[in-house]
Design an enzyme around this catalytic site. Structure first.
Site, PDB file in Angstrom:
ATOM      1  N   SER A 165       0.844  -1.193   0.000  1.00  0.00           N
ATOM      2  CA  SER A 165       0.000   0.000   0.000  1.00  0.00           C
ATOM      3  C   SER A 165       0.875   1.237   0.000  1.00  0.00           C
ATOM      4  CB  SER A 165      -0.906   0.017   1.230  1.00  0.00           C
ATOM      5  OG  SER A 165      -1.455   1.298   1.374  1.00  0.00           O
TER       6      SER A 165
ATOM      7  N   HIS B  50      -1.079  -1.492  -4.277  1.00  0.00           N
ATOM      8  CA  HIS B  50      -2.343  -1.108  -3.642  1.00  0.00           C
ATOM      9  C   HIS B  50      -2.404   0.410  -3.496  1.00  0.00           C
ATOM     10  CE1 HIS B  50      -5.844  -2.075  -1.071  1.00  0.00           C
ATOM     11  NE2 HIS B  50      -5.469  -1.043  -0.344  1.00  0.00           N
TER      12      HIS B  50
ATOM     13  N   ASP C 104      -4.748   3.501  -2.183  1.00  0.00           N
ATOM     14  CA  ASP C 104      -5.886   3.868  -1.337  1.00  0.00           C
ATOM     15  C   ASP C 104      -6.436   5.222  -1.735  1.00  0.00           C
ATOM     16  OD1 ASP C 104      -6.068   1.685   0.607  1.00  0.00           O
ATOM     17  OD2 ASP C 104      -4.030   2.285   1.144  1.00  0.00           O
TER      18      ASP C 104
ATOM     19  N   MET D 106      -9.063   7.973  -0.752  1.00  0.00           N
ATOM     20  CA  MET D 106      -9.906   8.418   0.366  1.00  0.00           C
ATOM     21  C   MET D 106     -10.461   9.801   0.069  1.00  0.00           C
ATOM     22  SD  MET D 106      -7.582   7.211   3.543  1.00  0.00           S
ATOM     23  CE  MET D 106      -6.836   5.566   3.598  1.00  0.00           C
TER      24      MET D 106
ATOM     25  N   HIS E 151      -8.202   0.754  -4.194  1.00  0.00           N
ATOM     26  CA  HIS E 151      -9.144   0.574  -3.078  1.00  0.00           C
ATOM     27  C   HIS E 151      -9.872   1.898  -2.892  1.00  0.00           C
ATOM     28  CE1 HIS E 151      -9.534  -0.262   1.548  1.00  0.00           C
ATOM     29  NE2 HIS E 151     -10.707  -0.228   0.938  1.00  0.00           N
TER      30      HIS E 151
ATOM     31  N   MET F  28     -12.217   4.240  -1.243  1.00  0.00           N
ATOM     32  CA  MET F  28     -12.935   4.565   0.005  1.00  0.00           C
ATOM     33  C   MET F  28     -13.644   5.890  -0.197  1.00  0.00           C
ATOM     34  SD  MET F  28      -9.983   3.249   2.566  1.00  0.00           S
ATOM     35  CE  MET F  28      -8.774   3.254   1.241  1.00  0.00           C
TER      36      MET F  28
ATOM     37  N   MET G 279     -11.342  -5.774   5.516  1.00  0.00           N
ATOM     38  CA  MET G 279     -10.605  -4.754   6.271  1.00  0.00           C
ATOM     39  C   MET G 279     -10.343  -5.282   7.686  1.00  0.00           C
ATOM     40  SD  MET G 279     -10.021  -2.305   4.216  1.00  0.00           S
ATOM     41  CE  MET G 279      -9.155  -1.323   5.430  1.00  0.00           C
TER      42      MET G 279
ATOM     43  N   ASP H 295      -6.512  -6.302   4.366  1.00  0.00           N
ATOM     44  CA  ASP H 295      -5.919  -4.961   4.384  1.00  0.00           C
ATOM     45  C   ASP H 295      -6.022  -4.353   5.781  1.00  0.00           C
ATOM     46  OD1 ASP H 295      -5.028  -2.412   3.739  1.00  0.00           O
ATOM     47  OD2 ASP H 295      -6.747  -1.905   2.465  1.00  0.00           O
TER      48      ASP H 295
END
Ligand code: DX5
Ligand code: ZN
Length: 222
Positions: free
Chosen positions: A11, A36, A38, A40, A69, A71, A140, A178
């Site tokens: 990540s 990975h 993220d 957000m 990913h 979010m 998660m 994760d």
């Protein structure tokens, strides 16, 4: 030695953001399988990271799969932008969209692998309606939003139950974990039935020359 059925997805949330391109090259060379990323939005989770333009500019640094990913709430308006930016897998949160099946179909329609994630407080039973439309389930093991949190062992049972669901249905999906994955907790995840491990701080908090050993230590346990 690389065990070919275990995939490691570092990540980049924990990487040095001032040199993200170099960090990606370093983990690629060190044996990462996926990258990975993220995303957000400061709304679904209380933190803000990066948008499709940054992902697009990172695409040139590796041929490894971009494991995005998402979010964000909603998720649907970001699917096409991240597909265009070079995502190979897009994972959305079950909690973030009202018509999850539709979102998964959109991701597949864009030619990508579709992933579905649940927060620690969401039961794995909610996945039953959607699992056949998924290429990947992301469990998660921390509350999404931040790196370097403590692994929640309470989620191991969830991984086992999803693995059993997969066996019962006889479908081919990846089970990814994760949050708080390190040398010790990775063993527990693999034993519970996961085959993809995300790790941020366990890899990027050390010097780049150690990335290869750190990645191997997540795969191999004596
Ligand atoms: C948390 C993110 C994770 C995070 C993991 O919301 O989804 O991918 O980067 O970081 P570590 O491995 O440090 O727990
Ligand atoms: Zn993540």
């Amino acid at each position: 030695m690389k065990k070919n059925n275990i995939l490691i997805s570092p990540s980049i949330l924990a990487a040095d953001f001032a040199k993200l391109g170099q960090e990606i090259v370093a983990v690629d060379k060190a044996g990462a399988d996926w990258i990975h990323i993220d995303i957000m939005d400061g709304h679904f989770v209380p933190n803000l990271t990066l948008g499709p333009e940054v992902v697009s500019s990172l695409r040139q640094y590796t041929k490894k799969l971009f494991d995005v990913h998402l979010m964000t709430m909603p998720a649907n308006n970001w699917l096409e932008p991240f597909a265009k930016a070079g995502a190979d897998i897009i994972t959305i949160h079950l909690e973030a969209e009202s018509n999850v099946k539709e979102s998964l179909k959109i991701i597949k329609g864009l030619g990508l692998k579709a992933g579905l994630s649940i927060k620690p407080s969401t039961s794995e039973n909610t996945l039953k309606k959607y699992i056949e439309y998924c290429d990947l389930i992301l469990v998660m093991t921390v509350n999404p939003g931040f790196g370097s949190q403590k692994f929640m062992t309470t989620q191991l049972e969830k991984i086992r139950n999803i693995k059993n669901m997969q066996k019962r249905l006889d479908i081919n999906i990846d089970i990814e974990v994760d949050g708080g994955v390190n040398k010790e907790t990775s063993k527990l995840c693999l034993e519970a039935g996961a085959n993809v491990l995300v790790a941020g701080s366990a890899i990027f908090s050390e010097d780049a020359k150690n990335y290869s050993n750190l990645i191997n230590s997540l795969r191999n346990h004596n």
